[in-house]
Design a protein around this motif. Sequence first.
Motif, PDB file in Angstrom:
ATOM      1  N   UNK A  95     -11.593  17.016  -3.016  1.00 51.86           N
ATOM      2  CA  UNK A  95     -12.922  17.416  -3.531  1.00 51.86           C
ATOM      3  C   UNK A  95     -13.622  16.013  -4.064  1.00 51.86           C
ATOM      4  N   UNK A  96     -12.696  15.297  -4.864  1.00 49.57           N
ATOM      5  CA  UNK A  96     -13.332  14.341  -5.733  1.00 49.57           C
ATOM      6  C   UNK A  96     -13.527  13.085  -4.655  1.00 49.57           C
ATOM      7  N   UNK A 128       8.766  15.384  -8.728  1.00 46.59           N
ATOM      8  CA  UNK A 128       7.854  14.501  -8.064  1.00 46.59           C
ATOM      9  C   UNK A 128       6.291  15.347  -7.885  1.00 46.59           C
ATOM     10  N   UNK A 129       5.219  14.559  -7.608  1.00 44.86           N
ATOM     11  CA  UNK A 129       4.170  15.314  -7.087  1.00 44.86           C
ATOM     12  C   UNK A 129       3.951  15.898  -5.725  1.00 44.86           C
ATOM     13  N   UNK A 130       4.779  17.193  -5.663  1.00 47.88           N
ATOM     14  CA  UNK A 130       4.971  17.679  -4.294  1.00 47.88           C
ATOM     15  C   UNK A 130       4.356  19.242  -4.503  1.00 47.88           C
ATOM     16  N   UNK A 131       3.957  19.662  -3.537  1.00 45.23           N
ATOM     17  CA  UNK A 131       3.232  21.060  -3.294  1.00 45.23           C
ATOM     18  C   UNK A 131       3.731  21.670  -2.276  1.00 45.23           C
ATOM     19  N   UNK A 132       3.824  23.208  -2.397  1.00 45.74           N
ATOM     20  CA  UNK A 132       3.915  23.950  -1.084  1.00 45.74           C
ATOM     21  C   UNK A 132       2.826  24.654  -0.861  1.00 45.74           C
ATOM     22  N   UNK A 149      -3.599  17.128  -8.229  1.00 47.28           N
ATOM     23  CA  UNK A 149      -3.640  18.271  -7.283  1.00 47.28           C
ATOM     24  C   UNK A 149      -4.312  17.945  -5.858  1.00 47.28           C
ATOM     25  N   UNK A 150      -3.706  18.433  -4.978  1.00 47.82           N
ATOM     26  CA  UNK A 150      -4.176  17.738  -3.423  1.00 47.82           C
ATOM     27  C   UNK A 150      -5.669  18.288  -3.137  1.00 47.82           C
ATOM     28  N   UNK A 205       0.931  -1.147  -0.026  1.00 50.23           N
ATOM     29  CA  UNK A 205      -0.023   0.100  -0.069  1.00 50.23           C
ATOM     30  C   UNK A 205       0.978   1.056   0.077  1.00 50.23           C
ATOM     31  N   UNK A 206       0.753   2.196  -1.085  1.00 53.63           N
ATOM     32  CA  UNK A 206       1.428   3.227  -1.086  1.00 53.63           C
ATOM     33  C   UNK A 206       0.572   4.495  -0.781  1.00 53.63           C
ATOM     34  N   UNK A 207       1.028   5.134   0.169  1.00 52.91           N
ATOM     35  CA  UNK A 207       0.226   6.298   0.415  1.00 52.91           C
ATOM     36  C   UNK A 207       0.938   7.775   0.334  1.00 52.91           C
ATOM     37  N   UNK A 208       0.383   8.713  -0.534  1.00 58.60           N
ATOM     38  CA  UNK A 208       1.238   9.871  -0.962  1.00 58.60           C
ATOM     39  C   UNK A 208       0.780  10.954  -0.286  1.00 58.60           C
ATOM     40  N   UNK A 209       1.544  11.718   0.428  1.00 52.97           N
ATOM     41  CA  UNK A 209       1.644  13.004   1.265  1.00 52.97           C
ATOM     42  C   UNK A 209       2.161  14.007   0.435  1.00 52.97           C
ATOM     43  N   UNK A 210       1.254  14.921  -0.300  1.00 52.60           N
ATOM     44  CA  UNK A 210       1.991  15.639  -1.251  1.00 52.60           C
ATOM     45  C   UNK A 210       2.617  16.806  -1.020  1.00 52.60           C
ATOM     46  N   UNK A 211       2.426  17.212   0.426  1.00 46.82           N
ATOM     47  CA  UNK A 211       3.086  18.549   0.712  1.00 46.82           C
ATOM     48  C   UNK A 211       4.727  18.670   1.159  1.00 46.82           C
TER      49      UNK A 211
END
Length: 404
Positions: free
Chosen positions: A315-316, A46-50, A309-310, A30-36
Amino acid sequence: MRANAYKRSSSINAAGRALTHPTADAGFGVYLHWPFCASKCPYCDFNSHVRHAQVDEPRFIAAFEREIAHNAALTGPREVTSIFFGGGTPSLMRPATVGAILDAVAKHWSVAPGAEISLEANPTSVEAERFRGYRDAGVNRVSLGVQALNDRDLRRLGRMHTAAEALAAVRIAADTFERYSYDLIYARPHQTPAEWAAELEEAIGYAVEHLSLYQLTIEPGTWFERLFNAGKLTVPDSETGRALYDVTQEVCARRGLPAYEISNHARPGAECRHNLVYWRYGEYAGIGPGAHGRLVTDKGRVATATIRGPEEWLSAVERDGHGVESRETLSEEAQGDEFLLMGLRLVEGIDPARFAALAGRPLDAGRLDALIADGLITRDAAGRLRVSEAGFPVLDALVADLAA
Protein backbone atom coordinates in the motif's frame (compact mmCIF):
# COMPACT_ATOMS: atom_id res chain seq x y z
CA MET A 1 16.27 -8.58 -23.30
CA ARG A 2 16.75 -11.09 -20.46
CA ALA A 3 18.31 -13.59 -22.81
CA ASN A 4 21.14 -11.14 -23.46
CA ALA A 5 21.37 -9.30 -20.14
CA TYR A 6 21.47 -12.41 -17.96
CA LYS A 7 22.86 -15.09 -20.26
CA ARG A 8 24.85 -17.67 -18.34
CA SER A 9 28.50 -17.74 -19.32
CA SER A 10 31.92 -18.79 -18.12
CA SER A 11 32.54 -15.19 -17.08
CA ILE A 12 30.49 -15.86 -13.95
CA ASN A 13 33.11 -18.23 -12.60
CA ALA A 14 35.95 -16.01 -13.78
CA ALA A 15 34.45 -13.08 -11.90
CA GLY A 16 34.04 -15.27 -8.83
CA ARG A 17 37.73 -16.17 -8.88
CA ALA A 18 38.68 -12.51 -9.18
CA LEU A 19 36.75 -11.74 -6.02
CA THR A 20 39.03 -13.92 -3.91
CA HIS A 21 41.33 -10.87 -3.97
CA PRO A 22 39.51 -8.22 -1.90
CA THR A 23 39.36 -4.59 -2.94
CA ALA A 24 37.84 -1.50 -1.39
CA ASP A 25 35.23 -1.53 -4.17
CA ALA A 26 33.04 -4.41 -3.05
CA GLY A 27 30.53 -3.95 -5.86
CA PHE A 28 26.87 -2.94 -5.98
CA GLY A 29 24.21 -5.49 -5.10
CA VAL A 30 20.44 -5.57 -5.24
CA TYR A 31 18.54 -7.55 -2.60
CA LEU A 32 14.92 -8.43 -3.43
CA HIS A 33 12.80 -9.73 -0.54
CA TRP A 34 9.87 -12.06 -1.28
CA PRO A 35 8.23 -12.41 2.14
CA PHE A 36 5.86 -15.34 1.65
CA CYS A 37 6.30 -18.91 2.89
CA ALA A 38 4.16 -22.03 2.77
CA SER A 39 4.65 -22.37 6.55
CA LYS A 40 6.58 -20.66 9.35
CA CYS A 41 9.53 -22.65 10.70
CA PRO A 42 9.67 -22.70 14.51
CA TYR A 43 13.30 -21.47 14.66
CA CYS A 44 12.87 -18.66 12.12
CA ASP A 45 12.83 -14.97 13.03
CA PHE A 46 13.10 -13.72 9.43
CA ASN A 47 10.46 -11.46 7.92
CA SER A 48 8.34 -14.28 6.46
CA HIS A 49 4.57 -14.59 6.28
CA VAL A 50 2.09 -17.35 5.48
CA ARG A 51 -0.84 -16.40 3.23
CA HIS A 52 -3.49 -18.98 2.40
CA ALA A 53 -5.01 -16.83 -0.34
CA GLN A 54 -3.16 -16.57 -3.64
CA VAL A 55 -0.63 -13.72 -3.74
CA ASP A 56 -1.39 -11.06 -6.36
CA GLU A 57 1.96 -11.35 -8.14
CA PRO A 58 1.26 -8.76 -10.90
CA ARG A 59 0.50 -6.19 -8.19
CA PHE A 60 3.75 -7.01 -6.40
CA ILE A 61 5.71 -6.82 -9.67
CA ALA A 62 4.46 -3.27 -10.19
CA ALA A 63 5.41 -2.37 -6.61
CA PHE A 64 8.88 -3.85 -6.93
CA GLU A 65 9.48 -1.84 -10.07
CA ARG A 66 8.37 1.39 -8.36
CA GLU A 67 10.66 0.80 -5.39
CA ILE A 68 13.56 -0.11 -7.68
CA ALA A 69 13.01 3.18 -9.52
CA HIS A 70 12.96 5.06 -6.20
CA ASN A 71 16.31 3.53 -5.17
CA ALA A 72 17.84 4.21 -8.58
CA ALA A 73 16.92 7.88 -8.23
CA LEU A 74 18.85 7.96 -4.94
CA THR A 75 21.97 6.19 -6.21
CA GLY A 76 22.24 7.49 -9.74
CA PRO A 77 23.93 5.24 -12.33
CA ARG A 78 25.36 2.02 -10.90
CA GLU A 79 26.59 -1.25 -12.39
CA VAL A 80 24.92 -4.14 -10.57
CA THR A 81 27.36 -6.95 -9.82
CA SER A 82 24.95 -9.23 -7.93
CA ILE A 83 21.21 -9.73 -7.43
CA PHE A 84 19.73 -11.88 -4.67
CA PHE A 85 16.12 -13.02 -4.27
CA GLY A 86 15.72 -13.81 -0.55
CA GLY A 87 12.81 -14.52 1.70
CA GLY A 88 10.54 -15.94 2.68
CA THR A 89 10.50 -18.42 -0.15
CA PRO A 90 11.25 -16.81 -3.51
CA SER A 91 10.77 -20.17 -5.24
CA LEU A 92 7.03 -19.77 -4.59
CA MET A 93 7.09 -17.01 -7.24
CA ARG A 94 6.23 -17.82 -10.82
CA PRO A 95 9.29 -17.68 -13.09
CA ALA A 96 7.60 -14.91 -15.07
CA THR A 97 7.48 -12.81 -11.90
CA VAL A 98 11.21 -13.31 -11.34
CA GLY A 99 11.87 -12.33 -14.94
CA ALA A 100 9.75 -9.18 -14.72
CA ILE A 101 11.56 -8.03 -11.56
CA LEU A 102 14.95 -8.68 -13.17
CA ASP A 103 13.84 -6.64 -16.18
CA ALA A 104 12.98 -3.79 -13.81
CA VAL A 105 16.47 -3.93 -12.27
CA ALA A 106 18.06 -3.82 -15.73
CA LYS A 107 15.79 -0.93 -16.73
CA HIS A 108 17.00 1.32 -13.91
CA TRP A 109 20.63 0.20 -13.47
CA SER A 110 23.12 -1.47 -15.77
CA VAL A 111 23.80 -5.14 -15.02
CA ALA A 112 27.41 -6.29 -15.27
CA PRO A 113 28.22 -9.10 -17.71
CA GLY A 114 28.34 -12.31 -15.71
CA ALA A 115 26.54 -10.79 -12.71
CA GLU A 116 25.65 -13.35 -10.06
CA ILE A 117 21.86 -13.72 -9.82
CA SER A 118 20.79 -15.94 -6.92
CA LEU A 119 17.43 -17.23 -5.75
CA GLU A 120 16.60 -19.00 -2.50
CA ALA A 121 14.43 -22.10 -2.77
CA ASN A 122 12.87 -24.66 -0.48
CA PRO A 123 12.94 -28.33 -1.53
CA THR A 124 9.13 -28.51 -1.32
CA SER A 125 8.76 -25.92 -4.06
CA VAL A 126 11.41 -27.33 -6.42
CA GLU A 127 10.29 -28.71 -9.73
CA ALA A 128 12.52 -29.24 -12.77
CA GLU A 129 10.23 -27.22 -15.02
CA ARG A 130 10.03 -24.34 -12.54
CA PHE A 131 13.82 -24.32 -12.15
CA ARG A 132 14.26 -24.20 -15.91
CA GLY A 133 11.88 -21.24 -15.88
CA TYR A 134 14.05 -19.42 -13.33
CA ARG A 135 17.16 -20.16 -15.38
CA ASP A 136 15.52 -18.82 -18.53
CA ALA A 137 14.43 -15.71 -16.59
CA GLY A 138 18.07 -14.99 -15.74
CA VAL A 139 18.82 -16.77 -12.44
CA ASN A 140 22.23 -18.43 -12.54
CA ARG A 141 22.64 -19.58 -8.94
CA VAL A 142 20.23 -21.15 -6.42
CA SER A 143 20.48 -21.61 -2.66
CA LEU A 144 18.44 -24.46 -1.21
CA GLY A 145 17.11 -24.54 2.35
CA VAL A 146 17.85 -28.22 3.02
CA GLN A 147 18.67 -27.77 6.78
CA ALA A 148 19.13 -31.48 7.63
CA LEU A 149 19.69 -34.81 5.89
CA ASN A 150 17.53 -36.99 8.12
CA ASP A 151 13.76 -37.01 8.50
CA ARG A 152 13.80 -37.01 12.30
CA ASP A 153 15.59 -33.69 12.53
CA LEU A 154 13.65 -32.20 9.63
CA ARG A 155 10.46 -32.86 11.59
CA ARG A 156 12.02 -31.30 14.71
CA LEU A 157 12.89 -28.22 12.66
CA GLY A 158 9.34 -27.97 11.34
CA ARG A 159 10.41 -28.53 7.74
CA MET A 160 7.81 -29.70 5.24
CA HIS A 161 10.17 -31.81 3.10
CA THR A 162 11.85 -35.16 3.64
CA ALA A 163 15.55 -35.87 3.24
CA ALA A 164 14.82 -37.71 -0.01
CA GLU A 165 12.93 -34.67 -1.36
CA ALA A 166 15.80 -32.42 -0.35
CA LEU A 167 18.38 -34.50 -2.18
CA ALA A 168 16.12 -34.71 -5.23
CA ALA A 169 15.99 -30.91 -5.21
CA VAL A 170 19.79 -30.76 -5.00
CA ARG A 171 20.05 -33.03 -8.06
CA ILE A 172 17.61 -30.83 -10.00
CA ALA A 173 19.62 -27.75 -9.05
CA ALA A 174 22.87 -29.42 -10.15
CA ASP A 175 21.32 -30.38 -13.51
CA THR A 176 19.84 -26.91 -14.12
CA PHE A 177 22.32 -24.34 -12.84
CA GLU A 178 26.06 -23.86 -13.12
CA ARG A 179 26.20 -22.81 -9.46
CA TYR A 180 24.22 -23.92 -6.44
CA SER A 181 24.46 -24.01 -2.67
CA TYR A 182 22.47 -25.33 0.21
CA ASP A 183 22.00 -24.62 3.90
CA LEU A 184 22.31 -26.97 6.85
CA ILE A 185 21.64 -26.24 10.52
CA TYR A 186 23.76 -27.89 13.19
CA ALA A 187 23.76 -27.94 17.01
CA ARG A 188 20.29 -29.42 16.71
CA PRO A 189 18.59 -31.03 19.73
CA HIS A 190 20.53 -34.12 20.88
CA GLN A 191 23.00 -33.90 17.98
CA THR A 192 26.48 -35.30 18.64
CA PRO A 193 29.74 -34.28 16.93
CA ALA A 194 30.07 -37.77 15.42
CA GLU A 195 26.57 -37.61 13.92
CA TRP A 196 27.23 -34.15 12.51
CA ALA A 197 30.56 -35.20 11.01
CA ALA A 198 28.89 -38.11 9.18
CA GLU A 199 26.05 -35.89 7.93
CA LEU A 200 28.49 -33.24 6.73
CA GLU A 201 30.56 -35.84 4.88
CA GLU A 202 27.36 -37.00 3.16
CA ALA A 203 26.36 -33.43 2.31
CA ILE A 204 29.70 -32.61 0.70
CA GLY A 205 29.46 -35.82 -1.30
CA TYR A 206 26.74 -34.34 -3.47
CA ALA A 207 29.32 -32.39 -5.51
CA VAL A 208 28.35 -29.12 -3.89
CA GLU A 209 30.60 -26.07 -4.36
CA HIS A 210 29.18 -24.01 -1.49
CA LEU A 211 27.59 -24.76 1.88
CA SER A 212 26.05 -22.40 4.42
CA LEU A 213 26.31 -24.05 7.84
CA TYR A 214 24.48 -22.28 10.64
CA GLN A 215 24.61 -23.11 14.33
CA LEU A 216 21.08 -23.27 15.74
CA THR A 217 20.30 -20.36 18.04
CA ILE A 218 17.14 -19.68 19.99
CA GLU A 219 15.81 -16.44 18.53
CA PRO A 220 13.40 -14.11 20.38
CA GLY A 221 9.78 -14.37 19.37
CA THR A 222 10.05 -17.81 17.77
CA TRP A 223 8.24 -21.02 18.68
CA PHE A 224 11.58 -22.52 19.63
CA GLU A 225 12.03 -19.77 22.21
CA ARG A 226 8.66 -20.65 23.76
CA LEU A 227 9.51 -24.36 23.83
CA PHE A 228 12.99 -23.66 25.22
CA ASN A 229 11.64 -21.43 27.99
CA ALA A 230 9.05 -24.07 28.86
CA GLY A 231 11.74 -26.74 29.18
CA LYS A 232 10.41 -28.66 26.17
CA LEU A 233 13.41 -28.06 23.91
CA THR A 234 17.04 -28.87 24.67
CA VAL A 235 19.97 -27.72 22.57
CA PRO A 236 23.65 -28.71 22.93
CA ASP A 237 25.56 -26.96 25.71
CA SER A 238 28.38 -24.55 24.93
CA GLU A 239 31.08 -27.22 25.12
CA THR A 240 29.25 -29.47 22.65
CA GLY A 241 28.46 -26.46 20.48
CA ARG A 242 32.17 -25.66 20.26
CA ALA A 243 32.94 -29.28 19.39
CA LEU A 244 30.31 -29.17 16.62
CA TYR A 245 31.86 -25.95 15.29
CA ASP A 246 35.33 -27.52 15.29
CA VAL A 247 34.01 -30.58 13.42
CA THR A 248 32.48 -28.25 10.83
CA GLN A 249 35.80 -26.53 10.18
CA GLU A 250 37.83 -29.74 10.06
CA VAL A 251 35.55 -31.71 7.74
CA CYS A 252 34.94 -28.85 5.32
CA ALA A 253 38.62 -27.90 5.09
CA ARG A 254 39.65 -31.51 4.52
CA ARG A 255 37.02 -31.92 1.80
CA GLY A 256 38.02 -28.77 -0.10
CA LEU A 257 35.35 -26.36 1.19
CA PRO A 258 37.26 -24.14 3.62
CA ALA A 259 35.43 -21.42 5.49
CA TYR A 260 35.60 -18.01 3.84
CA GLU A 261 33.14 -16.54 6.37
CA ILE A 262 32.21 -17.74 9.84
CA SER A 263 29.18 -19.74 8.59
CA ASN A 264 29.96 -20.17 4.88
CA HIS A 265 32.24 -22.62 3.11
CA ALA A 266 33.17 -22.82 -0.55
CA ARG A 267 35.58 -24.22 -3.05
CA PRO A 268 37.99 -21.44 -4.10
CA GLY A 269 36.19 -19.18 -6.57
CA ALA A 270 32.69 -20.38 -5.60
CA GLU A 271 32.04 -17.87 -2.80
CA CYS A 272 28.64 -16.16 -2.81
CA ARG A 273 29.47 -12.85 -4.48
CA HIS A 274 26.34 -11.13 -3.25
CA ASN A 275 27.05 -11.88 0.39
CA LEU A 276 30.62 -10.67 -0.15
CA VAL A 277 29.12 -7.27 -1.01
CA TYR A 278 27.69 -7.17 2.53
CA TRP A 279 30.77 -8.50 4.30
CA ARG A 280 33.16 -6.25 2.38
CA TYR A 281 30.93 -3.33 3.29
CA GLY A 282 29.83 -2.57 -0.24
CA GLU A 283 26.74 -0.79 -1.47
CA TYR A 284 23.40 -2.51 -1.93
CA ALA A 285 19.77 -1.62 -2.48
CA GLY A 286 17.14 -3.40 -0.38
CA ILE A 287 13.84 -3.84 -2.22
CA GLY A 288 10.63 -5.39 -0.89
CA PRO A 289 8.95 -5.83 2.50
CA GLY A 290 11.41 -5.66 5.39
CA ALA A 291 14.48 -5.23 3.18
CA HIS A 292 17.54 -3.30 4.37
CA GLY A 293 19.95 -1.34 2.19
CA ARG A 294 23.19 0.62 2.36
CA LEU A 295 23.38 3.29 -0.33
CA VAL A 296 26.08 5.84 -1.02
CA THR A 297 24.38 9.14 -1.87
CA ASP A 298 25.42 12.78 -2.06
CA LYS A 299 24.56 12.93 1.67
CA GLY A 300 26.90 10.07 2.57
CA ARG A 301 26.28 6.39 3.33
CA VAL A 302 22.60 5.91 4.05
CA ALA A 303 20.95 2.97 5.85
CA THR A 304 17.45 2.19 4.60
CA ALA A 305 14.76 -0.15 5.91
CA THR A 306 11.35 -0.85 4.42
CA ILE A 307 8.02 -1.67 6.05
CA ARG A 308 7.97 -5.31 7.16
CA GLY A 309 4.30 -6.18 6.60
CA PRO A 310 3.74 -7.27 2.96
CA GLU A 311 0.32 -5.65 2.56
CA GLU A 312 1.39 -2.48 4.39
CA TRP A 313 4.51 -2.24 2.23
CA LEU A 314 2.45 -2.76 -0.91
CA SER A 315 0.00 0.00 0.00
CA ALA A 316 2.83 2.40 0.84
CA VAL A 317 4.59 1.79 -2.48
CA GLU A 318 1.37 2.32 -4.41
CA ARG A 319 0.74 5.52 -2.48
CA ASP A 320 4.26 6.98 -2.15
CA GLY A 321 6.38 5.20 -4.75
CA HIS A 322 8.38 3.32 -2.07
CA GLY A 323 7.94 1.43 1.19
CA VAL A 324 10.91 2.90 3.05
CA GLU A 325 10.06 3.57 6.69
CA SER A 326 13.51 4.65 7.87
CA ARG A 327 16.42 6.35 6.16
CA GLU A 328 19.45 7.27 8.27
CA THR A 329 22.68 8.93 7.21
CA LEU A 330 25.31 6.95 9.08
CA SER A 331 27.89 8.70 11.23
CA GLU A 332 31.58 7.91 10.87
CA GLU A 333 31.42 5.93 14.10
CA ALA A 334 28.47 3.86 12.87
CA GLN A 335 30.23 3.14 9.57
CA GLY A 336 33.35 2.00 11.40
CA ASP A 337 31.32 -0.28 13.66
CA GLU A 338 29.46 -1.83 10.73
CA PHE A 339 32.67 -2.31 8.78
CA LEU A 340 34.21 -4.25 11.69
CA LEU A 341 31.04 -6.27 12.29
CA MET A 342 30.88 -7.31 8.64
CA GLY A 343 34.53 -7.57 7.65
CA LEU A 344 35.86 -9.55 10.59
CA ARG A 345 33.42 -12.35 9.75
CA LEU A 346 35.56 -13.02 6.69
CA VAL A 347 38.64 -15.23 6.78
CA GLU A 348 40.36 -12.67 4.54
CA GLY A 349 39.93 -10.05 7.28
CA ILE A 350 40.02 -6.28 6.92
CA ASP A 351 42.31 -3.45 5.90
CA PRO A 352 42.67 -1.18 8.96
CA ALA A 353 43.31 1.79 6.65
CA ARG A 354 39.78 1.43 5.30
CA PHE A 355 38.42 1.35 8.83
CA ALA A 356 40.24 4.61 9.54
CA ALA A 357 38.86 6.19 6.37
CA LEU A 358 35.29 5.22 7.29
CA ALA A 359 35.44 5.84 11.04
CA GLY A 360 37.56 8.98 10.95
CA ARG A 361 40.02 7.43 13.41
CA PRO A 362 42.42 4.49 13.52
CA LEU A 363 41.83 1.37 15.56
CA ASP A 364 43.03 1.63 19.15
CA ALA A 365 46.62 0.36 18.99
CA GLY A 366 46.66 -0.87 22.59
CA ARG A 367 43.48 -2.93 22.24
CA LEU A 368 44.67 -4.35 18.93
CA ASP A 369 48.09 -5.32 20.27
CA ALA A 370 46.47 -7.05 23.26
CA LEU A 371 44.20 -9.12 21.00
CA ILE A 372 47.16 -10.05 18.80
CA ALA A 373 49.18 -11.05 21.88
CA ASP A 374 46.28 -13.24 23.03
CA GLY A 375 46.29 -15.02 19.67
CA LEU A 376 42.75 -13.89 18.77
CA ILE A 377 43.72 -11.52 15.93
CA THR A 378 46.56 -11.85 13.42
CA ARG A 379 48.25 -9.19 11.29
CA ASP A 380 49.97 -10.13 8.04
CA ALA A 381 52.94 -8.48 6.33
CA ALA A 382 50.61 -6.18 4.37
CA GLY A 383 48.90 -5.06 7.59
CA ARG A 384 45.57 -6.88 7.08
CA LEU A 385 43.85 -7.98 10.27
CA ARG A 386 42.24 -11.39 10.54
CA VAL A 387 40.41 -13.21 13.28
CA SER A 388 42.33 -16.35 14.19
CA GLU A 389 40.89 -19.84 14.45
CA ALA A 390 40.80 -19.38 18.21
CA GLY A 391 39.07 -16.02 17.85
CA PHE A 392 36.13 -16.94 15.62
CA PRO A 393 34.08 -18.62 18.39
CA VAL A 394 34.21 -15.33 20.35
CA LEU A 395 33.86 -13.03 17.34
CA ASP A 396 31.14 -10.80 18.83
CA ALA A 397 33.32 -10.00 21.82
CA LEU A 398 36.30 -9.21 19.60
CA VAL A 399 34.26 -6.80 17.47
CA ALA A 400 32.92 -5.06 20.58
CA ASP A 401 36.43 -4.72 21.99
CA LEU A 402 37.89 -3.25 18.80
CA ALA A 403 34.95 -0.91 18.23
CA ALA A 404 35.10 0.55 21.76
